[in-house]
Each structure stands twice: as C-alpha cells, then as structure tokens.
Scaffold this motif. Structure first.
Motif, short mmCIF file in Angstrom:
data_model
loop_
_atom_site.label_atom_id
_atom_site.label_comp_id
_atom_site.label_asym_id
_atom_site.label_seq_id
_atom_site.Cartn_x
_atom_site.Cartn_y
_atom_site.Cartn_z
N LYS A 203 0.84 -1.20 0.00
CA LYS A 203 0.00 0.00 0.00
C LYS A 203 0.87 1.25 0.00
CE LYS A 203 -3.86 -2.27 2.36
NZ LYS A 203 -4.73 -2.32 3.56
N ASP A 204 1.96 1.20 0.75
CA ASP A 204 2.90 2.33 0.78
C ASP A 204 3.55 2.53 -0.59
OD1 ASP A 204 2.37 2.78 3.45
OD2 ASP A 204 4.04 1.56 4.16
N ILE A 205 3.93 1.42 -1.22
CA ILE A 205 4.56 1.48 -2.54
C ILE A 205 3.61 2.10 -3.56
CG2 ILE A 205 5.28 0.05 -4.50
CD1 ILE A 205 7.49 0.25 -2.57
N ILE A 206 2.37 1.63 -3.57
CA ILE A 206 1.39 2.14 -4.54
C ILE A 206 1.08 3.62 -4.27
CG2 ILE A 206 -1.00 1.95 -5.34
CD1 ILE A 206 0.86 -0.26 -6.35
N ALA A 207 0.93 3.96 -3.00
CA ALA A 207 0.67 5.36 -2.64
C ALA A 207 1.80 6.26 -3.10
CB ALA A 207 0.47 5.49 -1.14
N GLY A 208 3.02 5.70 -3.14
CA GLY A 208 4.18 6.47 -3.55
C GLY A 208 4.30 6.66 -5.06
N GLN A 209 3.32 6.17 -5.81
CA GLN A 209 3.35 6.28 -7.27
C GLN A 209 2.81 7.61 -7.77
OE1 GLN A 209 4.54 3.76 -9.56
NE2 GLN A 209 5.44 3.16 -7.61
N LYS A 210 2.43 8.50 -6.86
CA LYS A 210 1.80 9.76 -7.26
C LYS A 210 2.68 10.56 -8.22
CE LYS A 210 0.20 14.21 -5.48
NZ LYS A 210 -0.04 15.06 -4.29
N LYS A 247 -5.61 10.40 -10.54
CA LYS A 247 -4.74 11.39 -9.89
C LYS A 247 -5.49 12.10 -8.77
CE LYS A 247 -4.41 15.51 -11.28
NZ LYS A 247 -4.25 16.77 -12.04
N ASN A 248 -6.77 12.36 -8.98
CA ASN A 248 -7.57 13.03 -7.96
C ASN A 248 -7.62 12.23 -6.66
OD1 ASN A 248 -8.15 15.12 -9.73
ND2 ASN A 248 -10.02 14.13 -10.49
N VAL A 249 -7.54 10.89 -6.77
CA VAL A 249 -7.54 10.05 -5.58
C VAL A 249 -6.16 10.11 -4.91
CG1 VAL A 249 -7.94 7.74 -4.64
CG2 VAL A 249 -9.21 8.52 -6.67
N PHE A 250 -5.11 10.03 -5.71
CA PHE A 250 -3.75 10.09 -5.16
C PHE A 250 -3.51 11.39 -4.39
CE2 PHE A 250 -2.60 6.58 -7.99
CZ PHE A 250 -1.63 5.93 -7.25
N GLU A 251 -4.10 12.46 -4.87
CA GLU A 251 -3.87 13.76 -4.23
C GLU A 251 -4.49 13.85 -2.85
OE1 GLU A 251 -5.32 16.45 -7.20
OE2 GLU A 251 -3.34 16.69 -8.11
N LYS A 252 -5.39 12.94 -2.51
CA LYS A 252 -6.03 12.94 -1.19
C LYS A 252 -5.19 12.19 -0.16
CE LYS A 252 -10.66 12.81 -3.28
NZ LYS A 252 -11.91 12.00 -3.40
N ILE A 253 -4.20 11.42 -0.63
CA ILE A 253 -3.38 10.62 0.28
C ILE A 253 -2.40 11.50 1.05
CG2 ILE A 253 -1.66 8.78 0.43
CD1 ILE A 253 -2.90 7.53 -2.02
N LYS A 254 -2.37 11.35 2.34
CA LYS A 254 -1.45 12.10 3.18
C LYS A 254 -0.12 11.35 3.31
CE LYS A 254 -5.20 14.02 5.99
NZ LYS A 254 -5.77 14.13 7.36
N PRO A 255 0.98 12.05 3.34
CA PRO A 255 2.30 11.40 3.47
C PRO A 255 2.35 10.49 4.69
CG PRO A 255 2.54 13.72 2.96
CD PRO A 255 1.08 13.51 3.26
N GLU A 256 2.90 9.29 4.49
CA GLU A 256 3.11 8.32 5.56
C GLU A 256 1.80 7.90 6.25
OE1 GLU A 256 5.95 9.87 8.26
OE2 GLU A 256 7.52 10.11 6.76
N LEU A 262 -9.00 5.15 0.67
CA LEU A 262 -8.41 5.72 -0.53
C LEU A 262 -7.64 4.67 -1.32
CD1 LEU A 262 -7.10 9.19 0.75
CD2 LEU A 262 -9.12 8.73 -0.65
N TYR A 263 -6.92 3.80 -0.60
CA TYR A 263 -6.17 2.74 -1.29
C TYR A 263 -7.13 1.82 -2.04
CZ TYR A 263 -3.19 -1.24 -2.22
OH TYR A 263 -2.51 -2.25 -2.86
N ASN A 264 -8.24 1.48 -1.43
CA ASN A 264 -9.24 0.64 -2.09
C ASN A 264 -9.80 1.33 -3.32
OD1 ASN A 264 -8.98 -1.42 -0.21
ND2 ASN A 264 -10.65 -0.68 1.08
N GLU A 265 -9.95 2.64 -3.24
CA GLU A 265 -10.45 3.40 -4.38
C GLU A 265 -9.44 3.35 -5.53
OE1 GLU A 265 -12.22 7.87 -5.38
OE2 GLU A 265 -11.86 7.24 -3.30
#
Length: 284
Positions: A203-210, A247-256, A262-265
């Motif tokens: 999940k961290d790896i995918i979130a870091g794809q922004k 991209k609109n979903v990635f932008e909602k993710i907070k660092p760490e 959001l990940y499920n979305e």
C-alpha cells in the motif's frame, strides 16, 4: 496550418481535453544510437527514451519489490497469450504490447523461464503486427533458454527487449504509438502489484506512485502538443482523462498515512482501467 494545429491543441488541453483530430505522419529511419545492453547486468541503464526524460516509473521496480517481499508468483493474473489476435486497432495493439511487456518483466523477475519464453514470443508477434523491428530477436530467445537458473539475466534480457522497442519508436518519429505502449505497461504493472497482495508495504509502494503518475500525465500532454502526428490525439486525451481521474484520488493521500478507503479506491480504479484496457470488444 501546423501552427494552427498546435494552438488548437493547446486550447483543447486547457479546456479539459475535449475533441481534436488531424493527420498521421509515418517516418521511418534507422536508430541513431546503439541500444545494446549486457545480459549479465542486474540493472539496465536506460538512455534516450521518455522514461529517462520524464521520470516515468519502471514496471520492473514494482516486481523487484514483490520478489524481495516473497509475494507469491501468480500466473492467473497475467493476460492470456491466446487473446493476442483479438485486438485489431493499432493503438489497442500498442497498449497490449505494453501489457505483454509488463507480464514478460513479471515472469523474468521471478525467474520463470518457460513463461518468459511464451510471453516473449507473444510480444514479438504483437510487435511484428505493429511493424516494430527491434527488441525481439531469435538471439534473445536463445539467451533466455541458456539462462534458466539466472533470474537476474532473464530480467535483463526482458528489459533490453522493452527498451529497444521504446528507443526504436522514439527515434523513428512514431511517438503516436509509443505512448500507448507505455500506458499499457504502466497499468499492467500496477494491476499485478495490487492484485497480488494487500501488504501494508505494498500500500505504501502504490501510494508512492503519485509523482510517477504526474510525470506520465505530463508526458502524454507533451506528446499531444509536440507531436507531428495528430491522428491518435483523441485517444491520447481519453487516456489522460482516465489518469487524471485516478490522480484526484492520489492527491487525497497524506504522506506516511495510507488511508485504507483511498487505497481501495485506487485499487478499484486500476482494476477497472486494466479491464477496459484488455477488453477485446473496445478500441481503447
């Protein structure tokens, strides 16, 4: 007239990418540089392709992570080779070549020689349909066969084939085709990672794809504006709109702090993009 085209494209991009058409140019000339890569290398240094210029994430990076995390290999997730003949439109074929290239990298990362041979041969036939003469040679097949026990060498061979294709398209003014290959590869690599497991580290790896996603969108917009071949600009805009949506979903993710919702979305959107990508009944 060409200046009018460029101004028109710029206005359409600014107004949320609505409508455009034009004409296709097909220029063919031999590559100006050598793309040979040693098969014994653990990593492949990429030069003179858009991955380097735009900082687009490499599919193999995700697969390397999966191997290190001991995430099981799952052949059921790969696109079936028998579907190759089901795709008729050139842009669809280019995207599927990207999918098969990512599947090829996945197999090679896990040292699956037989599966790699199958997908290598399949990608080669798809490349032939697109009139791409680089990357998939009989010599490469022989190298795969002689490196059964060396996963690092198999990975290098698979990467080399992909980079040669990218370099060839980039150098032969076929940047109306290259974006679709890259898009197919990007979607497939994220899909394989997401569908393989639900580890916190994944999940961290995918979130870091922004940032990689932002770079990918910038590349597509630049291609639309700078390309001398506008024939597929409408298709490129459709892809940008899909990428902009996720991209609109990635932008909602907070660092760490990877929020499960959001990940499920993101997972749902990537899975839907992949399903649409491999659908044999749609052009794009």
């Amino acid at each position: 007239m060409k200046r009018t085209y460029i101004i028109t494209i710029l206005l359409l991009v600014i107004s949320t990418l609505v409508g455009c058409s034009g004409s296709e140019q097909d220029k063919r000339k031999k590559p100006k540089y050598n793309t040979e890569i040693p098969s014994s290398s653990d990593s492949v240094e990429v030069k003179n392709v858009v991955y380097t210029k735009y900082g687009i994430p490499l599919p193999v990076e995700l697969f390397t992570y999966m191997v290190k995390e001991n995430i099981p290999y799952n052949s059921d997730l790969l696109l079936q080779v028998k579907l190759r003949e089901k795709y008729s439109k050139e842009t669809k074929q280019a995207m599927i070549l990207g999918v098969y290239s990512a599947d090829m990298a996945y197999c090679s990362s896990y040292g699956r020689q037989q599966e790699l041979l199958s997908y290598f041969s399949n990608a080669s036939k798809m490349a032939d349909r697109l009139d791409i003469s680089e990357g998939f040679s009989f010599e490469s097949i022989e190298r795969i066969s002689s490196n059964v026990e060396r996963a690092d060498s198999l990975k290098s061979i698979a990467e080399e084939a992909y980079w040669k294709v990218c370099n060839y398209l980039d150098e032969n003014d076929k940047n109306n085709i290259l974006p679709f290959v890259i898009y197919g590869s990007w979607v497939e690599s994220l899909y394989l990672t997401i569908a393989s497991n639900d580890l916190k580290s994944t999940k961290d790896i995918i979130a870091g794809q922004k940032q990689g996603l932002l770079n990918l969108i910038r590349y597509f917009l630049d291609v639309t504006v700078e390309s001398s071949a506008f024939y597929y600009s409408g298709d490129i805009k459709k892809i940008v709109m899909r990428l902009d949506s996720i991209k609109n979903v990635f932008e909602k993710i907070k660092p760490e702090d990877v929020d499960s919702k959001l990940y499920n979305e993101i997972s749902v959107k990537i899975t839907a993009m992949r399903q649409e990508l491999i659908d044999t009944k749609t052009d794009l």
